[in-house]
Design a protein around this motif. Structure first.
Motif, PDB file in Angstrom:
ATOM      1  N   LEU A  76       0.842  -1.197   0.000  1.00 25.25           N
ATOM      2  CA  LEU A  76       0.000   0.000   0.000  1.00 25.25           C
ATOM      3  C   LEU A  76       0.878   1.247   0.000  1.00 25.25           C
ATOM      4  O   LEU A  76       1.583   1.494  -0.966  1.00 25.25           O
ATOM      5  N   ASN A  77       0.897   2.028   1.094  1.00 21.76           N
ATOM      6  CA  ASN A  77       1.686   3.260   1.092  1.00 21.76           C
ATOM      7  C   ASN A  77       2.877   3.191   2.042  1.00 21.76           C
ATOM      8  O   ASN A  77       3.388   4.215   2.484  1.00 21.76           O
ATOM      9  N   GLY A  78       3.344   1.984   2.347  1.00 20.11           N
ATOM     10  CA  GLY A  78       4.495   1.820   3.228  1.00 20.11           C
ATOM     11  C   GLY A  78       5.245   0.536   2.937  1.00 20.11           C
ATOM     12  O   GLY A  78       5.055  -0.093   1.898  1.00 20.11           O
ATOM     13  N   HIS A 145       7.205   1.363  -7.998  1.00 19.18           N
ATOM     14  CA  HIS A 145       6.799   2.680  -8.476  1.00 19.18           C
ATOM     15  C   HIS A 145       5.937   3.345  -7.404  1.00 19.18           C
ATOM     16  O   HIS A 145       5.166   2.675  -6.722  1.00 19.18           O
ATOM     17  N   ALA A 146       6.080   4.646  -7.286  1.00 20.66           N
ATOM     18  CA  ALA A 146       5.241   5.426  -6.383  1.00 20.66           C
ATOM     19  C   ALA A 146       4.197   6.153  -7.205  1.00 20.66           C
ATOM     20  O   ALA A 146       4.514   6.812  -8.208  1.00 20.66           O
ATOM     21  N   ALA A 147       2.926   6.025  -6.818  1.00 20.47           N
ATOM     22  CA  ALA A 147       1.831   6.715  -7.493  1.00 20.47           C
ATOM     23  C   ALA A 147       1.611   8.065  -6.831  1.00 20.47           C
ATOM     24  O   ALA A 147       1.361   8.133  -5.625  1.00 20.47           O
ATOM     25  N   GLN A 153      -2.316  19.634 -12.237  1.00 21.72           N
ATOM     26  CA  GLN A 153      -2.672  19.176 -13.580  1.00 21.72           C
ATOM     27  C   GLN A 153      -3.852  18.212 -13.581  1.00 21.72           C
ATOM     28  O   GLN A 153      -4.267  17.740 -14.636  1.00 21.72           O
ATOM     29  N   GLN A 154      -4.412  17.923 -12.392  1.00 23.78           N
ATOM     30  CA  GLN A 154      -5.525  16.988 -12.283  1.00 23.78           C
ATOM     31  C   GLN A 154      -5.193  15.646 -12.944  1.00 23.78           C
ATOM     32  O   GLN A 154      -5.987  15.091 -13.707  1.00 23.78           O
ATOM     33  N   GLU A 155      -4.005  15.149 -12.646  1.00 22.86           N
ATOM     34  CA  GLU A 155      -3.580  13.866 -13.190  1.00 22.86           C
ATOM     35  C   GLU A 155      -2.668  13.187 -12.182  1.00 22.86           C
ATOM     36  O   GLU A 155      -2.377  13.734 -11.121  1.00 22.86           O
ATOM     37  N   PHE A 156      -2.242  11.966 -12.509  1.00 18.44           N
ATOM     38  CA  PHE A 156      -1.329  11.289 -11.597  1.00 18.44           C
ATOM     39  C   PHE A 156      -0.128  10.767 -12.370  1.00 18.44           C
ATOM     40  O   PHE A 156      -0.165  10.607 -13.588  1.00 18.44           O
ATOM     41  N   ALA A 157       0.955  10.545 -11.642  1.00 14.01           N
ATOM     42  CA  ALA A 157       2.193  10.077 -12.247  1.00 14.01           C
ATOM     43  C   ALA A 157       2.695   8.855 -11.496  1.00 14.01           C
ATOM     44  O   ALA A 157       2.420   8.685 -10.306  1.00 14.01           O
ATOM     45  N   PHE A 203       1.546  11.798  -2.759  1.00 12.27           N
ATOM     46  CA  PHE A 203       1.882  10.371  -2.721  1.00 12.27           C
ATOM     47  C   PHE A 203       0.703   9.554  -2.211  1.00 12.27           C
ATOM     48  O   PHE A 203       0.076   9.896  -1.215  1.00 12.27           O
ATOM     49  N   ARG A 204       0.414   8.423  -2.907  1.00 11.23           N
ATOM     50  CA  ARG A 204      -0.701   7.570  -2.524  1.00 11.23           C
ATOM     51  C   ARG A 204      -0.268   6.130  -2.229  1.00 11.23           C
ATOM     52  O   ARG A 204      -0.439   5.652  -1.127  1.00 11.23           O
ATOM     53  N   TYR A 205       0.274   5.436  -3.246  1.00 15.26           N
ATOM     54  CA  TYR A 205       0.560   4.008  -3.082  1.00 15.26           C
ATOM     55  C   TYR A 205       1.860   3.625  -3.765  1.00 15.26           C
ATOM     56  O   TYR A 205       2.374   4.352  -4.621  1.00 15.26           O
ATOM     57  N   PHE A 206       2.337   2.417  -3.410  1.00 20.21           N
ATOM     58  CA  PHE A 206       3.415   1.779  -4.149  1.00 20.21           C
ATOM     59  C   PHE A 206       2.828   0.700  -5.050  1.00 20.21           C
ATOM     60  O   PHE A 206       1.913  -0.032  -4.656  1.00 20.21           O
ATOM     61  N   PHE A 207       3.361   0.600  -6.268  1.00 25.23           N
ATOM     62  CA  PHE A 207       3.011  -0.483  -7.182  1.00 25.23           C
ATOM     63  C   PHE A 207       4.283  -1.170  -7.635  1.00 25.23           C
ATOM     64  O   PHE A 207       5.307  -0.510  -7.862  1.00 25.23           O
ATOM     65  N   GLN A 208       4.234  -2.504  -7.793  1.00 23.78           N
ATOM     66  CA  GLN A 208       5.354  -3.193  -8.398  1.00 23.78           C
ATOM     67  C   GLN A 208       5.293  -3.012  -9.911  1.00 23.78           C
ATOM     68  O   GLN A 208       4.277  -2.593 -10.463  1.00 23.78           O
ATOM     69  N   TYR A 209       6.400  -3.352 -10.578  1.00 21.40           N
ATOM     70  CA  TYR A 209       6.583  -2.934 -11.968  1.00 21.40           C
ATOM     71  C   TYR A 209       5.522  -3.475 -12.921  1.00 21.40           C
ATOM     72  O   TYR A 209       5.094  -2.778 -13.847  1.00 21.40           O
ATOM     73  N   HIS A 210       5.065  -4.718 -12.717  1.00 14.92           N
ATOM     74  CA  HIS A 210       4.098  -5.278 -13.666  1.00 14.92           C
ATOM     75  C   HIS A 210       2.748  -4.577 -13.561  1.00 14.92           C
ATOM     76  O   HIS A 210       2.065  -4.372 -14.564  1.00 14.92           O
TER      77      HIS A 210
END
Length: 232
Positions: A76-78, A145-147, A153-157, A203-210
């Motif tokens: 999640l976020n940690g 990856h960190a979301a 810009q009303q978007e996410f990276a 900052f919201r969450y962590f995602f793995q690469y896939h």
């Protein structure tokens, strides 16, 4: 988080990690040994499925203040210790999995135990407990990856995590690059352009690469992830 069938296997039966209550300071992370061979943590998640186990790549192995060696995963976020994932409805650790040999096991690999033993001798824990004092920095070998929500810009990276820093209090920071300050590429651990992602207000969450790649490519997975980010 690729699903793994939980049916019978020729390998040894996997039992849930034993729960051993301990004080918070005894579970503090002291030292890290990066995972470099792709070993995964198996976990049950009854909201997703009651018939399967899921696999998530292990970031590193940690030596705790009570002497235990455990796996750490972005969650999640940690960052979570495997022993903290003990609820089947939100994530319950069920053992380790080597995707190359397809072996399942429930004890930390001996090479990481030995590495953490050596690190503990070379870098004995400090008794000062200085917040923010970095004792180790390891590269991210699993494509975390960190979301980030960019409200202007009303978007996410999705920003790749370059490294992880451990401080004397046992806290871990994911380090991402501010490319406006980068002077060379690729950006490596300890580069001056790195900053802790927790300092980013979006900052919201962590995602793995896939998962991150599926989000970048669009589709159903991306729509669900974006919806969850917006609702948070």
């Amino acid at each position: 988080m690729a699903p793994r069938k939980s049916g019978r296997s020729s390998t040894a039966k996997i039992l849930p990690f034993p729960s051993r209550p301990s004080r918070k300071d005894e579970r503090r992370v002291l030292r890290l040994s990066p995972e470099y061979s792709g070993t995964c943590l198996l976990y049950a998640h009854h909201v997703l499925s009651r018939d399967k186990l899921f696999a998530i790549k292990i970031l590193c192995w940690a030596r705790l203040a009570n002497g235990d060696t455990v796996a750490l995963v972005p969650w999640l976020n940690g960052v979570s210790r495997c022993i903290d994932l003990d609820n089947p409805d939100s994530g319950q650790a069920m053992g380790y999995y080597d995707p190359h040999s397809e072996a399942r096991f429930d004890q930390p690999p001996i090479q990481h135990v030995a590495a953490l033993d050596a690190l503990s001798e070379v870098l004995p824990p400090s008794s000062k407990g200085i917040a923010g004092a970095v004792v180790q920095e390891i590269p991210d070998n699993i494509g975390s990856h960190a979301a980030l929500l960019i409200e202007q810009q009303q978007e996410f990276a999705l920003e790749p995590v370059v490294s992880w820093r451990l401080d004397e209090l046992g806290n871990m920071d994911a380090m991402v690059a501010d490319m406006d300050r980068a002077t060379q590429t690729p950006v490596l651990s300890r580069d001056d352009c790195l900053y802790p992602v927790r300092e980013h207000p979006g900052f919201r969450y962590f995602f793995q690469y896939h998962i991150a790649n599926q989000i970048k490519a669009g589709g159903v997975m991306a729509a669900r992830a974006i919806s969850q980010l917006i609702k948070t």
